[in-house]
Design an enzyme around this catalytic site. Structure first.
Site, PDB file in Angstrom:
ATOM      1  N   ARG A 161      -2.074  -5.796  -8.210  1.00  0.00           N
ATOM      2  CA  ARG A 161      -0.989  -6.766  -8.013  1.00  0.00           C
ATOM      3  C   ARG A 161      -1.047  -7.763  -9.168  1.00  0.00           C
ATOM      4  NH1 ARG A 161      -2.988  -8.147  -2.110  1.00  0.00           N
ATOM      5  NH2 ARG A 161      -4.828  -8.139  -3.398  1.00  0.00           N
TER       6      ARG A 161
ATOM      7  N   LYS B 132     -15.820  -7.676   4.126  1.00  0.00           N
ATOM      8  CA  LYS B 132     -14.747  -8.134   5.019  1.00  0.00           C
ATOM      9  C   LYS B 132     -15.054  -7.813   6.477  1.00  0.00           C
ATOM     10  CE  LYS B 132     -10.928  -7.421   1.721  1.00  0.00           C
ATOM     11  NZ  LYS B 132      -9.806  -6.516   1.415  1.00  0.00           N
TER      12      LYS B 132
ATOM     13  N   SER C 268      -2.838  -7.830   2.973  1.00  0.00           N
ATOM     14  CA  SER C 268      -3.050  -7.696   4.421  1.00  0.00           C
ATOM     15  C   SER C 268      -3.410  -9.056   5.012  1.00  0.00           C
ATOM     16  CB  SER C 268      -4.178  -6.703   4.693  1.00  0.00           C
ATOM     17  OG  SER C 268      -3.854  -5.439   4.172  1.00  0.00           O
TER      18      SER C 268
ATOM     19  N   HIS D  92       0.844  -1.211   0.000  1.00  0.00           N
ATOM     20  CA  HIS D  92       0.000   0.000   0.000  1.00  0.00           C
ATOM     21  C   HIS D  92       0.880   1.262   0.000  1.00  0.00           C
ATOM     22  CE1 HIS D  92      -2.967  -2.736   2.311  1.00  0.00           C
ATOM     23  NE2 HIS D  92      -3.510  -2.523   1.127  1.00  0.00           N
TER      24      HIS D  92
END
Ligand code: PNS
Length: 162
Positions: free
Chosen positions: A92, A41, A130, A17
């Site tokens: 990514r 989430k 994460s 990040h």
């Protein structure tokens, strides 16, 4: 003046990040990081903790002039409220693409005045997430290559390892 918003869950913020923050800073005259709720989430850190960790991580990296806010609601409303013309997201691997494509086109339908801009993270962070960081730390692994020290300490505290 080109203003951009970099939203995410940041649960917690990683070097991936932070790499995107540094890249975005070169492109926009003002960048704001928004810790936004992701309804898909259940976060480990609450919003206040995540915001504080983003601020500490930016500080630890010597990254200045990036305000951090929290927002709960539609991202596009946050972007409009701040008057930004771009929403920055990191990309990514290909696995990110479907989700990001869906979000970008939905946000464009909601407001065509805000563009989504995708920045490729450095190759060394292309696998980093994460979730992976939390998993490694939960089992006592070394996460020093993935997150700043302040984030490692917060994870250790959360998992009762400190
Ligand atoms: O870091 P994440 O979890 O991939 O970030 C996703 C986030 C928080 C940017 C996304 O879930 C979001 O925009 N949440 C706010 C709700 C919203 O606007 N949803 C519609 C977007 S299509």
């Amino acid at each position: 003046m080109s203003k951009a918003l970099y939203p995410g869950s940041f649960d917690p913020i990683t070097y991936g990040h932070l790499d995107v923050v540094q890249r975005a800073q070169k492109l926009f005259t003002q960048l704001t990081v928004a810790v936004v709720e992701n309804p898909r989430k259940a976060p480990l850190f609450n919003t206040t903790e995540r915001k504080a960790l983003v601020e500490k991580a930016l500080d630890e990296m010597g990254i200045a002039d990036v305000p951090v806010i929290t927002y709960s609601g539609l991202l596009i409303e946050c972007a409009k409220g701040l008057g930004v013309t771009a929403v920055v997201r990191g990309l990514r691997a290909m696995s990110d693409f479907d989700y990001e494509f869906q979000m970008a086109l939905t946000n464009r339908d909601l407001d065509s005045g805000v563009e989504s801009v995708f920045l490729m993270t450095a190759g060394r962070y292309s696998f980093l997430s994460s979730s992976i960081v939390k998993e490694v730390k939960q089992y006592g692994g070394d996460t020093s290559k993935f997150v700043p020290r302040c984030v490692e300490r917060a994870l250790e505290k959360k998992f009762g390892l400190a």
